[in-house]
Design an enzyme around this catalytic site. Structure first.
Site: not given
Lengths: 166, 166
Positions: B79, B81, B85, B119, B133
């Site tokens: 995914e 975004h 992270h 990732h 995370c």
């Protein structure tokens, strides 16, 4: 607050300490491309044998993740502030004061320090205490106790013992 | 995003997994008063053998700290975004794809996933991959690759091998 922003390098490797530590504080957990800093070069914040490393700090991240390592027998500053500390013990063991309670802590335990709560971390006499600490990137400065606040803390014998390392 | 806020309990203890894990995913790292959740009960997000635990999430904290554990041979969703992270490997080893590179990772390594970067995390065949995370509490939803994006990723043989677990 003068740490450089952590870079966009996707991977920064853990550098395990040498097996035979020299006992001079050089055997802290380390990471590639992360500076080892003395914890508060500020005479008004008493502490002993603590190092600080900023693992994640970026303009596009609202939180900041730091790693503190307290050498055996050492301790962090006794302080409080409006911002929250979210702590995960990464290495070793010790004790922490949070508010009016002293807690033994060890690897992977979680500690939450709520706003305006007195707190201090102490390593065991024979082990370091290394912990991750998540804070807001934008936060207030810590406050140390004045004579009156210290008097109140020392009035509790369990807290008094903790504060002098007993 | 429906996790309860983590409570004000100052200490939540780590619960080490039993020595003889049953191999059924029940041997993940656990903590007192932290719920173990399946990672995304969403058919549109392919993943295998991943659990999620929210270690720190509070209204007065801008960041959120989660713990993901990928069972041996498993993987997270591929995914991307807009949010960042900030990852620290807490347990085991494996590999991660970040952008167009595959990296081996192991205990205490740091991984930064910059905005809009594809990732995925994969555990080794014979070891779990557990990682912390850090994300912003307020963040966008992840996006999974469409056919065209997958085609681009698979055009690189190293990425293609990684994506099929080779």
């Amino acid at each position: 607050m003068s740490d450089p922003q952590t870079k966009d390098t996707p991977i920064r490797r853990f550098v395990p300490p040498p097996r035979a530590g020299g006992g001079d504080g050089s055997a802290a957990y380390r990471w590639e491309a992360v500076d080892l800093l003395a914890y508060k070069a500020d005479a008004a914040s008493p502490h002993r044998d603590v190092t600080r490393q900023t693992l994640f700090r970026r303009d596009d991240l609202a939180g900041e993740l730091r790693y503190f390592e307290v050498a055996p027998g050492g301790h962090s500053t006794l302080e409080r502030h409006a911002h929250v500390h979210a702590v995960l013990v990464l290495r070793g063991r010790g004790r922490c004061l949070v508010g009016d309670r002293v807690h033994p802590i060890r690897e992977h335990d979680l500690v939450t320090v709520a706003p305006r709560t007195w707190h201090q971390f102490r390593a065991a006499p024979d082990a370091p205490l290394g912990f991750l600490c998540l804070v807001d990137a934008v936060r207030d400065r810590p406050e140390t106790p004045d004579a009156r606040a210290l008097e109140v803390l020392h009035a509790d014998p369990r807290i008094a013992d903790f504060l002098v390392g007993r």
